[in-house]
Design an enzyme around this catalytic site. Structure first.
Site, mmCIF file in Angstrom:
data_model
loop_
_atom_site.group_PDB
_atom_site.id
_atom_site.type_symbol
_atom_site.label_atom_id
_atom_site.label_comp_id
_atom_site.label_asym_id
_atom_site.label_seq_id
_atom_site.Cartn_x
_atom_site.Cartn_y
_atom_site.Cartn_z
ATOM 1 N N ASN A 1 0.833 -1.210 0.000
ATOM 2 C CA ASN A 1 0.000 0.000 0.000
ATOM 3 C C ASN A 1 0.859 1.248 0.000
ATOM 4 O OD1 ASN A 1 -0.192 1.811 2.630
ATOM 5 N ND2 ASN A 1 0.301 -0.284 3.294
ATOM 6 N N GLY B 1 -0.696 6.740 2.044
ATOM 7 C CA GLY B 1 -0.145 8.082 2.247
ATOM 8 C C GLY B 1 -0.809 8.850 3.369
ATOM 9 N N CYS C 1 5.599 5.004 9.441
ATOM 10 C CA CYS C 1 4.891 4.938 8.156
ATOM 11 C C CYS C 1 5.906 4.904 7.012
ATOM 12 C CB CYS C 1 3.958 6.128 7.961
ATOM 13 S SG CYS C 1 3.190 6.044 6.322
ATOM 14 N N LYS D 1 4.614 2.562 17.694
ATOM 15 C CA LYS D 1 4.593 1.574 16.613
ATOM 16 C C LYS D 1 5.864 1.712 15.796
ATOM 17 C CE LYS D 1 1.786 -0.599 13.086
ATOM 18 N NZ LYS D 1 0.439 -0.694 12.509
#
Ligand code: RRO
Length: 308
Positions: A71, A74, A134, A169
């Site tokens: 993926n 964004g 991310c 995370k």
């Protein structure tokens, strides 16, 4: 055998069971509610939110890969303020009593501002998961979670801004994962969530260009499950007392048990929900059966069981 005790402890929080949604795979509110009882999960983790609304990346944003998907969403989201006003009340109204808000930022200050904007959320928001990992921000070149000192700075700022447990995370795309975990724990994180997606790319061979609109992306699903198991195992070995939430390619109860044996205190189900939105509930039911079949009375007794 009586029903197994599925409750688990993550730092200062007790959850009735170890199965949560993984951030980014269950929307910002009750999108999955038509498919499963989201209130029955250990906790409901929403997609990462920033202090400002964010449009995300151009399409295509997701693509199926062998045994997984990639993926480049964004970080699309409405922003913390809008979420608190419009979406969180819907979740709470659906009787979801354990919500975890995930936040992201491009700078330490943006993380702090997102946390400050969450300072007055209702008690149903039981924790803040800080997404330091991310892969689709800045082309994946400067992940906060690849820098122990920077990660600790972000966590310190968030801990000072919210009266909630803070989870960090982290990224599997570094050989410093255990060091980063130690640094964020030192800065006040009550738990680490291991792991976010793996940096990847798919090339469209006809166009001779990267296929995803954002260029590269994050690989998830069964293809990366062993990466998550290894990350959790190594981190548990390095930090015997640090609460760990395991995430990566869980599609069955057995996958969840594997991560718990590696050292996870709880788990999150993500990519499997794209194929079947009932997946988190199916994994939870499967865990109940697995414990009964294996005469496990307390699921927490599995945590770290694979370490000699
Ligand atoms: O939105 C995304 O592109 C995204 C995020 Br925030 C993340 O943490 N992990 C991921 O694979 N994609």
């Amino acid at each position: 055998m009586t029903d197994p005790d599925l409750s688990v402890r993550i730092g200062s929080i007790e959850l009735p069971n170890p199965v949560m949604t993984a951030s980014g795979t269950a929307g910002h509110s009750t999108e999955l509610a038509p498919y499963l009882n989201i209130a029955a999960l250990g906790a409901f983790v929403v997609k990462s939110l920033s202090v400002m609304p964010w449009d995300g990346n151009p399409a295509p944003r997701v693509h199926e890969t062998p045994a997984g998907m990639i993926n480049s969403v964004g970080l699309q989201g409405p922003g913390v303020e809008s979420w608190c006003r419009d979406e969180l009340p819907v979740l709470v109204g659906a009787n979801v009593q354990r919500v975890v808000a995930s936040i992201w930022g491009r700078t330490v200050e943006e993380y702090r501002a997102a946390a400050v904007a969450l300072a007055d959320v209702p008690a149903e928001v039981i924790a803040i998961e800080v997404n330091l990992s991310c892969p689709n921000l800045d082309g994946g070149r400067h992940l906060f979670a690849h820098d122990a000192e920077l990660s600790a700075t972000v966590i310190g700022q968030v801990v000072d801004s919210v009266q909630r447990p803070v989870w960090a995370k982290l990224s599997p795309n570094t050989d410093r994962l255990a060091d980063v975990a130690g640094a964020v724990a030192g800065a006040g994180a009550e738990a680490v969530t291991l792991v976010n997606t793996l940096l990847g790319m798919v090339i469209d061979t006809e166009e001779r260009r990267p296929l995803l609109g954002g260029g590269g992306g994050g690989l998830s699903g069964p293809a990366m499950h062993p990466v998550a198991v290894r990350a959790v195992y190594d981190c548990r070995a390095a930090h015997p007392d640090l609460p760990i939430i395991g995430v990566g390619g869980i599609g069955t109860a057995r996958d969840a048990v594997e991560l718990m044996l590696a050292g996870a205190n709880a788990v999150q189900v993500g990519t499997a929900s794209f194929a079947d939105p009932r997946a988190p509930a199916t994994v939870l039911e499967g865990l109940r059966d697995w414990c009964a079949q294996h005469e496990v009375r307390r699921i927490s007794s599995l945590v770290g069981g694979a370490h000699g």
